[in-house]
Design an enzyme around this catalytic site. Structure first.
Site, PDB file in Angstrom:
ATOM      1  N   LEU A  20       0.805  -1.105   0.106  1.00 53.99           N
ATOM      2  CA  LEU A  20       0.065  -0.116   0.114  1.00 53.99           C
ATOM      3  C   LEU A  20       0.757   1.149  -0.018  1.00 53.99           C
ATOM      4  O   LEU A  20       0.614   1.961  -0.653  1.00 53.99           O
ATOM      5  CB  LEU A  20      -1.020   0.205   1.215  1.00 53.99           C
ATOM      6  CG  LEU A  20      -1.989  -1.168   1.461  1.00 53.99           C
ATOM      7  CD1 LEU A  20      -2.615  -1.022   2.817  1.00 53.99           C
ATOM      8  CD2 LEU A  20      -2.993  -1.229   0.144  1.00 53.99           C
ATOM      9  N   GLY A  23       7.702   4.205   3.702  1.00 50.87           N
ATOM     10  CA  GLY A  23       8.470   5.420   4.031  1.00 50.87           C
ATOM     11  C   GLY A  23       9.930   5.027   4.518  1.00 50.87           C
ATOM     12  O   GLY A  23      10.244   3.872   4.307  1.00 50.87           O
ATOM     13  N   MET A  25      10.887   4.509   7.363  1.00 52.94           N
ATOM     14  CA  MET A  25      10.719   3.392   8.899  1.00 52.94           C
ATOM     15  C   MET A  25      10.086   2.231   8.660  1.00 52.94           C
ATOM     16  O   MET A  25      10.419   1.295   9.287  1.00 52.94           O
ATOM     17  CB  MET A  25      10.151   4.255   9.696  1.00 52.94           C
ATOM     18  CG  MET A  25      11.054   5.445  10.411  1.00 52.94           C
ATOM     19  SD  MET A  25      10.325   6.239  11.808  1.00 52.94           S
ATOM     20  CE  MET A  25       8.766   6.796  11.340  1.00 52.94           C
ATOM     21  N   LYS A  43       1.893  -3.086   9.029  1.00 47.00           N
ATOM     22  CA  LYS A  43       2.791  -2.355   8.987  1.00 47.00           C
ATOM     23  C   LYS A  43       4.188  -2.989   9.275  1.00 47.00           C
ATOM     24  O   LYS A  43       4.134  -3.471  10.617  1.00 47.00           O
ATOM     25  CB  LYS A  43       2.802  -0.853   9.629  1.00 47.00           C
ATOM     26  CG  LYS A  43       4.104  -0.036   9.971  1.00 47.00           C
ATOM     27  CD  LYS A  43       3.866   0.976  11.089  1.00 47.00           C
ATOM     28  CE  LYS A  43       3.108   2.148  10.493  1.00 47.00           C
ATOM     29  NZ  LYS A  43       2.995   3.381  11.445  1.00 47.00           N
ATOM     30  N   ASP A 141       2.092  14.483  15.653  1.00 48.07           N
ATOM     31  CA  ASP A 141       2.353  14.387  14.289  1.00 48.07           C
ATOM     32  C   ASP A 141       0.965  14.701  13.604  1.00 48.07           C
ATOM     33  O   ASP A 141       0.820  14.104  12.582  1.00 48.07           O
ATOM     34  CB  ASP A 141       3.132  13.341  13.717  1.00 48.07           C
ATOM     35  CG  ASP A 141       3.760  13.619  12.530  1.00 48.07           C
ATOM     36  OD1 ASP A 141       3.978  14.654  11.976  1.00 48.07           O
ATOM     37  OD2 ASP A 141       3.930  12.499  11.845  1.00 48.07           O
ATOM     38  N   LYS A 143      -1.401  16.107  10.911  1.00 49.25           N
ATOM     39  CA  LYS A 143      -1.199  16.890   9.835  1.00 49.25           C
ATOM     40  C   LYS A 143      -2.200  16.279   8.805  1.00 49.25           C
ATOM     41  O   LYS A 143      -2.633  15.164   8.888  1.00 49.25           O
ATOM     42  CB  LYS A 143       0.212  16.985   9.242  1.00 49.25           C
ATOM     43  CG  LYS A 143       0.868  15.343   9.052  1.00 49.25           C
ATOM     44  CD  LYS A 143       2.296  15.537   8.609  1.00 49.25           C
ATOM     45  CE  LYS A 143       3.030  14.132   8.483  1.00 49.25           C
ATOM     46  NZ  LYS A 143       4.279  14.206   8.391  1.00 49.25           N
ATOM     47  N   PRO A 144      -2.436  16.700   7.696  1.00 48.80           N
ATOM     48  CA  PRO A 144      -3.366  16.066   6.541  1.00 48.80           C
ATOM     49  C   PRO A 144      -2.753  14.752   6.064  1.00 48.80           C
ATOM     50  O   PRO A 144      -4.043  14.044   5.768  1.00 48.80           O
ATOM     51  CB  PRO A 144      -3.459  17.249   5.506  1.00 48.80           C
ATOM     52  CG  PRO A 144      -3.111  18.646   6.071  1.00 48.80           C
ATOM     53  CD  PRO A 144      -2.126  18.174   7.466  1.00 48.80           C
ATOM     54  N   ALA A 145      -1.640  14.581   6.029  1.00 53.90           N
ATOM     55  CA  ALA A 145      -1.074  13.203   5.622  1.00 53.90           C
ATOM     56  C   ALA A 145      -1.537  12.227   6.727  1.00 53.90           C
ATOM     57  O   ALA A 145      -1.648  10.966   6.103  1.00 53.90           O
ATOM     58  CB  ALA A 145       0.470  13.247   5.469  1.00 53.90           C
TER      59      ALA A 145
END
Length: 733
Positions: A20, A23, A25, A43, A141, A143-145
Site C-alpha cells: 500500500l 516510508g 521507517m 505495518k 504529528d 497533519k493532513p497526511a
C-alpha cells in the site's frame, strides 16, 4: 521492505497481498486475516531498523499505546508481534483518501473546502485527539497526511508514529522535513517537552489549510520554515479567503498562538469553539463569497482555467464534423488506383507489338498467342487490385468517418422541472448524434452531457463503440472518447466533475479526464459482462455490476479492486450509491433489489415485490426512498429505512428501461422501450404527464443537476431536451 513479502504469510496467520505504501521507517501492506475473514493493513519495520533496540522499543510503544484506544475516529490496532526478526503491527484496513490528497484535489480545481465540511472534520479530529489525551497520549504529528477521510466522510486520525506517553521516555523527532516542520508547534521546534497543546497547534495549522487551501507558512527549506513558525506573525486567514466569520478566525488564531498558555488548553475547548461557529453558520443566511480564494490565487486560477478552456476549444474544433483530417484517406486511395492503372497500361505495350499468327506450323505463332494473352491476364490482375483498393479504401474512409451530427444550442430555462411545473414541460430542442444512446448523464455543474454510444452498422469503424462529451448550452461536441471494443453499457461523471467513466461489454471500465479527453486509467473487470457503474458521492469508489452477479468496488485513485459484494449468482443489472454514500443498491435479475452497507459490505436488505427481473434501482436525492423498474412493467417506490413498499405504478404495457428522480425529489421521469416518456408524482405514484409517445425505443432519461433540464436518449440517436419555456406562462395554482 522488499516486494518479496507479497504472497507470503507473516505470523503464521496474515496473508500479504499488496504493497500500500512505504516510508523511511516501515512499509504498509494489504493482507487477509483468514481467522476472522477480514482485510487488514500490516505495518512492517524495515530490516535495517529492526536491529536498533531504541527504534524497536518505540515501535512497540506505538502499537501498545494505540491498541488501548477505542474511538471511531482513531485507526484501530488489532495485533503486534515479531516474525523471524521482522516486527509488524496489524491495523484495521481503511478505505478512503487522506486529507492531504483531498486538499490537493481541491487546489488542482481551484476550489476550497466548504466551511461546514472543514469544521465537521476538524471537530472529529478534536474528539479523537482529545480522547487520546485523556488516555495520556499525545500524537505529536497531526497533519493532513495523517488524517484519512473514509467512505462515510468521517475523519480518522492515523499513524501515532512518534506518540509520547505522558510520564514515559521522551522521544524527539529529528531530521524534520518541510512536510513535517510545516505543522510542528514552536515548542516542538525548540525541542522542549510537549503536551496536548502541541497537537492543538498542529490541528490549527491543518484547519488553516483546510479553510484557505494552503498552510500559513511556506518556505524552501525546513530550517527557514521553522524560523517563520517561531518568529513571523500569523498571516490573516481572511486575506486568503473571503467570508471567514470573525468567530472562526478568532478560533484559528487562538489555536495557532505561539505560546502554549495562550492556546486552547484542551481539544474539548477547541471543539466547543468550532461548534459555536457551526451554529452561527447554520442560523446565518448563506454567503456567496465564502468559497472564494485569495486575489493572487484567483489570478493564477484564471490563468489555469483559461489555458484549459483554450485546450478544450481547440480539441472540440478539431473534432467537429466536416473538419479535414490531417491526412486525406481519399488521397491514399487515389494513389492506389493510379498505381493499379499504370501497371495495366505498361503491360499493354507488348500486345500491341506482338507478332500476328500465320497458318504455317511454326513455334512463332504459339509464342505470339501467349504474348497476346499476357495483357488480358495482367489487365485482370490490375482490375482485381483496383477492386481491392476501392474496397479497402472505402473501409478505411468508413473507419475514420465520424457520426453525422445535427446539434443546436439549448437555452437554460429560468424555472426548474418538478412535480409542480410538470404540466408546463415542453421540448426545448433536439440533437441527432448519429448513434444509439446507451447511457447519458449530466456533469455536476450541468454544463456537459456525457453519453455512451453504439453504431452497430459501422462494423469497421473506430466510432462503433464510444462515448461523447457534449457542451449543452452552445450545442457543441467537446470530444469523442474512443477505445472500447464491444457494446457500451453505462457512463457516469465523478462527483467533482473531473472524471468521466464508461463501461462496456468488453469488461473494461475507462476513466477519462474531462478537461482534455485523455485516458486516465483502464480497469479490467475479472467478472463477466459488465452492466452498470456508479461513482460514490465522495469521489473515492467506483461500483460496477456484472452478469456474474458480482458487484465490484474499485478505488478511483488507483483502480484497485477493494471489495466484492455478492448475494447469489443472479446477474446484477444496475448499481447506485445513496446520496451520503453509506449504502449501495443493486437491481438483480432474481426480481429483487439488494441493499448493502458500503463500509463493511454487509447486506442490509433485500427488497422483494417485483415479479420479473429488476432493471433499475435509484435512490432519491435525500436517500430516504428507492425507486425500481422491472420487466413486469411497473415502477415501485420503497422506503429505505424499513424496506416497506410505498406504492407501485400500474397500467403500463411496456418495459420501463430507465428512471430518474428530479433533484428536488418530487418527481420521477421514466423511459420505456416503446418510446414513452412519462412524469410521475413521487408522493403517491400518480401520473403527471406523458411527454412523448410512439417514438423509437427510449434507453435513458436524466435530469440536470440544477433541475432545469430533462433529457432523453433513444436508440435512433435522438437526444431530446425538455424544460419550461419562457414563452409559456405558468398556470396559477
Amino acid at each position: 521492505m522488499p516486494q518479496s513479502w507479497i504472497g507470503k504469510t507473516i505470523g503464521d496467520r496474515y496473508r500479504i497481498e499488496a504493497l500500500l505504501g512505504q516510508g523511511g521507517m516501515s512499509a504498509v501492506y494489504k493482507a487477509t486475516d483468514p481467522n476472522l475473514r477480514r482485510v487488514v493493513a500490516i505495518k512492517l519495520i524495515h530490516a535495517h531498523l529492526s536491529d536498533d533496540p531504541n527504534f524497536v522499543g518505540r515501535f512497540k510503544e506505538e502499537a501498545a499505546a494505540v491498541a488501548r484506544l477505542r474511538h471511531a475516529n482513531i485507526v484501530q490496532v488489532h495485533d503486534f508481534n515479531v516474525d523471524n526478526g521482522t516486527y509488524y503491527m496489524v491495523m484495521e484496513y481503511l478505505v478512503g483518501e487522506t486529507l492531504q490528497r483531498r486538499l490537493k484535489r481541491l487546489n488542482t480545481s481551484a476550489r476550497t473546502m466548504p466551511l461546514d465540511e472543514a469544521l465537521r472534520l476538524c471537530i472529529q479530529i478534536c474528539e479523537a485527539a482529545g480522547y487520546a489525551h485523556d488516555h495520556e497520549m499525545v500524537h505529536r504529528d497531526i497533519k493532513p497526511a495523517n488524517i484519512l477521510i473514509n467512505v462515510n466522510g468521517q475523519a480518522i486520525l492515523m499513524d501515532f508514529g512518534i506518540v509520547k506517553i505522558m510520564g514515559g521516555e521522551y522521544h524527539t523527532a529529528t531530521g524534520a522535513t518541510i512536510g513535517t516542520a510545516m505543522y510542528m508547534s514552536p515548542e516542538q521546534i525548540r525541542s522542549e517537552r510537549v503536551d496536548e497543546r502541541a497537537d492543538i497547534y498542529s490541528l490549527g495549522v491543518t484547519l488553516y489549510e483546510m479553510l484557505s487551501g494552503q498552510p500559513p507558512y511556506a518556505a524552501d527549506s525546513a530550517l527557514t520554515l521553522m524560523m517563520m513558525v517561531l518568529n513571523d506573525p500569523l498571516p490573516d486567514l481572511r486575506q486568503a479567503r473571503r467570508g471567514i466569520p470573525e468567530s472562526l478566525w478568532a478560533a484559528v488564531q487562538k489555536a495557532l498562538s505561539k505560546e502554549p498558555a495562550e492556546r486552547f488548553q484542551t481539544m474539548a475547548e477547541m471543539a466547543t469553539a468550532l461548534r459555536q461557529v457551526q451554529a452561527e453558520l447554520t442560523s446565518a443566511p448563506p454567503t456567496p463569497t465564502t468559497t472564494q480564494v485569495s486575489e493572487n490565487a484567483v489570478v493564477q486560477t484564471t490563468t489555469a482555467i483559461a489555458g484549459d478552456t483554450l485546450t478544450e476549444v481547440e480539441f472540440a474544433e478539431a473534432s467537429q464534423p466536416g473538419q479535414p483530417a490531417p491526412v486525406s484517406p481519399a488521397a491514399g486511395v487515389q494513389r492506389v488506383k493510379d498505381k493499379a492503372l499504370s501497371v495495366t497500361t505498361v503491360q499493354d505495350t507488348p500486345a500491341e507489338a506482338g507478332v500476328m499468327p500465320t497458318p504455317i506450323e511454326s513455334p512463332i505463332p504459339r509464342v505470339a498467342t501467349k504474348k497476346a494473352k499476357r495483357p488480358i491476364v495482367l489487365a485482370a490482375i490490375g482490375l482485381v487490385i483496383l477492386v481491392f483498393a476501392v474496397i479497402f479504401g472505402g473501409l478505411y474512409l468508413n473507419a475514420r468517418k465520424t457520426p453525422e451530427l445535427q446539434l443546436a444550442p439549448i437555452s437554460r430555462p429560468a424555472i426548474p422541472v418538478n412535480a409542480q411545473t410538470a404540466q408546463q414541460v415542453v421540448s426545448l430542442g433536439r440533437w441527432e448524434i448519429g448513434s444509439s444512446v446507451q447511457a447519458l448523464i449530466f456533469s455536476p455543474d450541468s454544463s456537459l452531457l456525457g453519453t455512451a454510444n453504439e453504431r452497430y452498422e459501422a462494423r469497421f469503424s473506430k466510432y462503433r463503440f464510444f462515448s461523447g462529451l457534449w457542451q449543452v448550452q452552445p450545442g457543441r461536441l467537446q470530444t469523442y472518447l474512443l477505445g472500447h471494443e464491444l457494446g457500451m453499457v453505462d457512463a457516469d461523471f465523478s462527483p467533482d466533475g473531473q472524471i468521466f467513466s464508461s463501461a462496456s461489454d468488453d469488461n473494461v471500465v475507462m476513466l477519462w479526464r474531462v478537461a482534455d479527453g485523455s485516458l486516465m486509467r483502464k480497469i479490467e473487470s475479472p467478472y463477466g459482462g459488465l452492466t452498470s457503474l456508479d461513482f460514490s458521492p465522495n469521489n473515492l469508489l467506483l461500483a460496477t455490476g456484472s452478469w456474474d452477479g458480482v458487484v465490484g468496488l474499485y478505488q478511483v485513485s488507483d483502480g484497485n479492486l477493494l471489495r466484492t459484494l455478492q448475494q447469489d449468482y443472479e446477474p446484477i443489472s444496475d448499481v447506485n450509491f445513496s446520496a451520503d454514500g453509506t449504502l449501495l443498491a443493486a437491481g438483480s435479475k432474481d426480481n429483487s433489489i439488494l441493499v448493502w452497507k458500503v463500509s463493511d459490505g454487509s447486506l442490509t436488505r433485500a427488497l422483494q415485490g417485483h415479479s420479473a427481473p429488476v432493471l433499475k434501482a435509484v435512490f432519491s436525492p435525500d436517500g430516504s426512498l428507492l425507486a425500481s423498474t422491472s420487466e413486469d412493467y411497473t415502477i415501485k417506490v420503497w422506503q429505505v429505512s424499513d424496506g416497506s413498499l410505498l406504492h407501485s405504478t400500474t397500467g403500463y404495457t411496456e418495459t420501463v428501461i430507465d428512471i430518474a428522480f428530479s433533484p428536488d425529489g418530487s418527481m420521477l421521469a421514466s423511459a420505456t422501450d416503446g418510446g414513452k416518456l412519462s412524469l410521475w408524482q413521487v408522493s403517491d405514484g400518480s401520473l403527471l404527464r406523458t411527454l412523448n409517445e410512439n417514438l423509437d425505443d427510449f434507453y435513458n432519461v436524466a435530469f440536470s443537476s440544477d433541475g432545469y433540464l430533462l433529457v432523453s436518449g433513444s436508440v435512433d440517436g435522438i437526444v431530446q431536451f425538455w424544460g419550461i419555456s419562457e414563452a409559456i406562462p405558468l398556470e396559477e395554482k
